[in-house]
Design an enzyme around this catalytic site. Structure first.
Site, short mmCIF file in Angstrom:
data_model
loop_
_atom_site.label_atom_id
_atom_site.label_comp_id
_atom_site.label_asym_id
_atom_site.label_seq_id
_atom_site.Cartn_x
_atom_site.Cartn_y
_atom_site.Cartn_z
N HIS A 150 -58.90 2.02 65.97
CA HIS A 150 -57.65 1.51 66.51
C HIS A 150 -57.51 1.72 68.02
O HIS A 150 -56.74 1.01 68.67
CB HIS A 150 -56.46 2.15 65.79
N ASP A 384 -62.75 -19.24 61.55
CA ASP A 384 -63.36 -20.35 60.82
C ASP A 384 -64.84 -20.38 61.16
O ASP A 384 -65.23 -20.66 62.30
CB ASP A 384 -62.68 -21.67 61.22
#
Length: 438
Positions: A150, A384
């Site tokens: 993180h 994608d």
């Protein structure tokens, strides 16, 4: 879920014509990197319908995109002065290939459960800053799961990276180059001007240094269930109209949904009227700072808002009351607040007073409080690889009661999904109230 690991390797950037940069440089973590959660954990899973690109193509796309996002391939450490840094040593990211003899629709739950952890690489003691696991199922479906540290990136930056990875896999140019200026962008003012008290907000006294965790309600993971709530556009619009009556400008979809969930969860918990409940809300600073920081900034740029209320007021007063609390507290985390924090965090106050960050994962039960991450505006559905966007997407399994995730529905119709971890004993009351307009 029967998963077989087929291979595990390190993927490094592919440099054109052998023009590799030096690997003995480093960048310092910014004040926003240092104040966020110092953990490596699962982030999300993405499910793709067949036919999908080969693992080899996806790996090559990852190698290409790491040219721009080189910090992922480094390692965390310290310089000679003890400053937290990222070594730009191109050690690589972990790339795991796995298979399952099951059909995905038969084993993928509709909400996070402990079983989905097998879709992620293990993050115990991991040195890599980013890990990816590709799991192929008997039906031809593909699940991509990521874990990351993180302190390297927030959700905005990670979403941009995932979208760029998809473009690189398809052989397309990255639509927006990341802005990798974390070491220089957030400099303190001269002279510094600390206008707000940041004690107990971003930093606190290290009162628990003798303990690994802060003692809280004793519970086991089995007591916590993650409930998925789906809010349709029609439901959200009714709530916005109800909460915004008499208000010059309608509350946002996020504000009213969170206000509603805050009230419903508080009812389900059965808290006493005199107790105080608060929410820790992540606030993205990119558009709040002046001048604005581009969305392409790669790193962390998040602080938190803390709306709070007495339980009796939250439950008995109308929805508008809770929505106003959320709106007003988030609005306070503005340009002046961000710059005040930079000056505070860049001073010697933290070291002199022995302060530690408040962003720590040390409780299994947050009650009477909540914590929420909103992913409503991030680019997770833009990942994608050539066969379209993921047909399903959900956060990882966090068995922490009261830690909410709010994100756009995979249906793509503007509806919203909320993932709400609750104690088993509170589940029935929550389900009775969560779709009520009262």
């Amino acid at each position: 879920m029967n998963i077989t690991i087929e291979s595990s390797k390190l993927v490094k950037p592919t440099y054109n014509n052998g023009n590799a940069p030096t690997t003995n440089h480093h960048v310092c973590l910014s004040v926003f990197d240092k104040v966020t959660y110092n953990i490596h954990d699962g982030a999300a899973i993405f499910a793709f319908n067949p036919p999908t690109r080969s693992n080899s193509d996806i790996e090559k796309g990852l190698s290409k995109v790491l040219l721009e996002y080189r910090e992922w391939t480094g390692r965390l450490g310290e310089d000679e002065e003890g400053n937290s840094i990222i070594f730009l040593n191109d050690q690589g990211v972990r790339f795991v290939e796995a298979t399952s003899d099951s059909k995905l629709r038969n084993v993928l739950p509709s909400k996070p459960t402990k079983e989905i952890q097998s879709l992620y690489p293990s993050h115990d003691g991991v040195q890599e800053l980013l890990q990816v696991q590709l799991t192929r199922f008997a039906c031809g479906s593909l699940v991509v799961a990521i874990t990351f540290h993180h302190q390297i990136a927030d959700a905005q930056a990670t979403g941009n990276f995932l979208a760029a990875w998809g473009l690189a896999t398809r052989g397309l140019p990255i639509d927006s180059t990341p802005l990798c200026t974390r070491s220089t962008l957030f400099q303190p003012r001269d002279p510094p001007l600390i206008q707000y008290d940041h004690h107990k907000i971003e930093y606190m006294k290290n009162m628990y240094s003798k303990y690994k965790t802060i003692p809280d309600h004793e519970s086991s993971e089995e007591e916590v269930v993650i409930q998925k709530v789906h809010f349709t556009n029609e439901f959200i619009n009714k709530f916005r109209a109800k909460a915004s009556t008499g208000v010059p400008k309608h509350f946002t979809r996020f504000e009213v949904i969170l206000a509603h969930l805050w009230r419903v969860i508080t009812k389900a918990r059965g808290l006493h009227n005199h107790e105080t409940t608060q929410i820790r809300i992540s606030v993205n600073g990119r558009k709040r700072m002046d001048p604005q920081v581009p969305n392409e900034y790669f790193g962390n740029l998040v602080l938190w808002a803390f709306p709070r209320s007495k339980v009796k007021d939250l439950i008995n007063r109308p929805l508008r009351y809770a929505a106003e609390l959320i709106h007003d507290e988030v609005a306070k985390v503005n340009d002046m607040y961000f710059k005040s924090f930079i000056d505070f965090a860049s001073s010697d106050i933290i070291k002199k007073e022995g302060l530690v960050r408040t962003a720590i994962m040390n409780k299994t039960i947050l009650s009477p409080d909540l914590e929420v991450d909103s992913w409503l505006t991030f680019r997770f559905f833009d990942m994608d690889f050539g066969s379209g966007s993921p047909y399903y997407f959900m956060p990882t399994y966090y068995a922490t009661e009261g830690m909410l995730f709010i994100l756009p529905s995979y249906l793509g119709d503007g509806s919203i999904d909320a993932f709400v971890p609750l104690l088993n004993d509170n589940l029935d009351t929550f389900n009775m109230c969560c779709y009520s307009l009262d």
